[in-house]
Write an enzyme that holds these catalytic residues in place. Structure first.
Site, PDB file in Angstrom:
ATOM      1  N   LYS A  94     -10.203   9.476 -24.985  1.00 20.62           N
ATOM      2  CA  LYS A  94     -11.246   9.448 -26.010  1.00 20.62           C
ATOM      3  C   LYS A  94     -10.724   9.306 -27.439  1.00 20.62           C
ATOM      4  CE  LYS A  94     -15.128  11.318 -23.571  1.00 20.62           C
ATOM      5  NZ  LYS A  94     -14.618  11.728 -22.242  1.00 20.62           N
ATOM      6  N   GLU A 116     -22.145  13.331 -30.225  1.00 16.13           N
ATOM      7  CA  GLU A 116     -22.676  14.117 -29.121  1.00 16.13           C
ATOM      8  C   GLU A 116     -21.502  14.503 -28.231  1.00 16.13           C
ATOM      9  OE1 GLU A 116     -22.371  10.884 -29.097  1.00 16.13           O
ATOM     10  OE2 GLU A 116     -21.285  10.649 -27.213  1.00 16.13           O
ATOM     11  N   SER A 382      -7.514   9.024 -16.781  1.00 14.41           N
ATOM     12  CA  SER A 382      -8.171   9.080 -18.092  1.00 14.41           C
ATOM     13  C   SER A 382      -7.925  10.381 -18.842  1.00 14.41           C
ATOM     14  CB  SER A 382      -9.673   8.853 -17.923  1.00 14.41           C
ATOM     15  OG  SER A 382     -10.210   9.737 -16.957  1.00 14.41           O
TER      16      SER A 382
HETATM   17  C1  LIG Z   1     -15.301  11.562 -21.054  1.00 12.88           C
HETATM   18  C2  LIG Z   1     -14.354  11.315 -19.958  1.00 12.88           C
HETATM   19  C3  LIG Z   1     -14.586  10.341 -18.973  1.00 12.88           C
HETATM   20  C4  LIG Z   1     -15.861   9.544 -18.886  1.00 12.88           C
HETATM   21  O1  LIG Z   1     -16.117   8.703 -19.952  1.00 12.88           O
HETATM   22  P1  LIG Z   1     -15.951   7.124 -19.863  1.00 12.88           P
HETATM   23  O2  LIG Z   1     -16.596   6.655 -21.100  1.00 12.88           O
HETATM   24  O3  LIG Z   1     -16.632   6.640 -18.623  1.00 12.88           O
HETATM   25  O4  LIG Z   1     -14.496   6.837 -19.823  1.00 12.88           O
HETATM   26  C5  LIG Z   1     -13.616  10.129 -18.022  1.00 12.88           C
HETATM   27  N1  LIG Z   1     -12.475  10.845 -18.004  1.00 12.88           N
HETATM   28  C6  LIG Z   1     -12.225  11.794 -18.920  1.00 12.88           C
HETATM   29  C7  LIG Z   1     -10.951  12.568 -18.829  1.00 12.88           C
HETATM   30  C8  LIG Z   1     -13.146  12.078 -19.931  1.00 12.88           C
HETATM   31  O5  LIG Z   1     -12.888  13.045 -20.835  1.00 12.88           O
END
Ligand SMILES: *Cc1c(COP(=O)(O)O)cnc(C)c1O
Length: 409
Positions: A94, A116, A382
């Protein structure tokens, strides 16, 4: 073989029939202003250079592309690489988007940022970027989420953000977005809305994607260097869709590279028990854009569930809807239980505890690997699992016993 498949929105921000700008009239001019400012910034080498410098020295890019040898050998099939977005500052991908949008807000002369957040990860990354630039930061968060994610509320406040509890509706992410949009309508002249995923009205899905493209660009360059060829399959979890679209984009023209998105299958695929928009959702409009939406019999946004708050959202980003309909990316789902098991497996074979969201992508990678020897897989990790420790503890009570020598582990 490279084809001419591309994925760009048209002049009105539509990806095929999806996306667009479904907002109150007062937001049309500000969105237009944002689009122009973003276009100018993205073409400005000074803006790009400053962003790259921050991504390198503040956020920790490039992230490693790690060959997961033990995981691959245990499964006895495909060779699995992991893109380590979990190693970034604040714990997930993020921060890529937050740094980009904060820099843009400063360029536009906006001194107040609103955002948000669901689980709090986007709120924490936004608070961090605002502290860095000296911008006022207000984060809307459902009261139910504030209760579940107290630690992240505290982290945001420690970095100087104001966290505003939202008591409407189910008091979760959807309600927080609605409240942030209301604030934006009122304060649009001073305020930038720093949206956290590849969602919302044009230009957000395009802009947020572009700020995450670095994930796929790095992966492409690195795998070519290490393996001399492109991967066969790429896996990423899909909430709103930002980490997945950032990873997928560098490979969209390479039709031999399979792009696989994993949605939250929750407790079951019964409406209300999951957030798999392609399993039971239909085109609809929410929060400024048209895309696949889970809806009840009256066309209202349905309730959703996932063990991972980051995947627990009722609409999927519009570009994913378009990739889905054209068959360029495929989408599947992973249940809560499967994600938990995949997290444990990764922890034990590689010493990496993933975020629960990322564990959904890991599950599909593990599921497919044994049948595909000789193939190259890349899974986008992610985020890291620290934020999910409480949920892991609840679900693996045998590891959390007070007994100093528990028998079953
Ligand atoms: C917020 C988040 C997501 C989901 O958000 P996307 O916009 O679909 O990437 C996925 N993995 C992690 C670790 C997150 O914090």
């Amino acid at each position: 073989m490279t084809s001419h498949v591309t994925s760009e929105p048209d002049a009105t921000g539509h990806f095929g029939p999806y996306g667009g700008r479904f907002v109150p009239e007062v937001l049309m001019a500000p969105l237009e202003e944002l689009e122009q400012a973003y276009k100018a910034a993205s073409a400005d080498p000074a803006f790009q250079a400053e962003l790259t410098d921050l991504l390198t020295h503040y956020a920790g890019r490039p992230t490693p592309l790690y060959y997961a040898r033990r995981l691959s050998e245990t499964l006895g099939g495909a060779k699995i690489y992991i893109k380590r977005e979990d190693l970034l500052h604040t714990g997930a991908h993020k921060i890529n988007n937050c740094l980009g949008q904060a820099l843009l807000a400063r360029r536009m002369g906006k001194k107040r940022i609103i955002a948000e957040t669901g689980a709090g990860q986007h709120g924490v990354a936004t608070a961090s970027a605002c502290a860095l630039f000296g911008l006022e930061c207000v984060v809307y968060m459902g009261e139910e989420d504030m209760r579940r994610q107290r630690l992240n509320v505290f982290r945001m406040r420690l970095m100087g953000a104001t966290v505003v509890g939202v008591a409407n509706g189910s008091r979760t992410l959807k309600d927080a977005i609605s409240e942030a949009m209301r604030d934006w309508v009122t304060n649009v002249h001073t305020t930038h809305y720093l949206l956290g995923s590849a969602l919302g009205a044009h230009p957000y899905p395009l802009m947020v994607r572009d700020f995450h493209r670095v994930i796929g660009d790095e992966t492409r360059a690195e795998i070519l260097k290490r393996e001399g060829r492109l991967p066969d399959s790429i896996f990423a979890c899909v909430g709103g869709g930002s980490n997945a679209i950032g990873m997928f984009h560098a490979f969209i023209g390479d039709e031999n590279v399979k792009l696989i998105g994993i949605e939250a299958g929750g407790r079951s695929l019964k409406l209300g028990e999951h957030a798999a928009r392609f399993e039971g959702g239909a085109p609809g409009v929410l929060h400024g854009a048209k895309s696949y939406l889970l809806q009840d019999a009256d066309g209202q946004a349905a309730l959703t569930h996932s063990v991972s708050a980051g995947l627990d959202y009722v609409l999927i980003g519009p570009e994913h809807a378009w990739l889905h309909d054209r068959g360029r990316a495929e989408y599947t789902s992973c249940s809560d239980a499967e994600a938990l098991a995949a997290a444990k497996k990764l922890a034990r074979t590689e010493g990496i505890i993933p975020a629960l969201e990322s564990a959904h992508a890991v599950h599909e990678t593990i599921r497919r690997a044994p049948a595909e020897p000789g193939k190259l897989f890349v899974v986008n990790l992610s985020g890291r699992g620290d934020k999910d420790t409480d949920i892991y503890r609840e679900n693996f009570p045998e590891l959390d016993a007070a007994d100093p020598n528990p028998k079953a582990v």
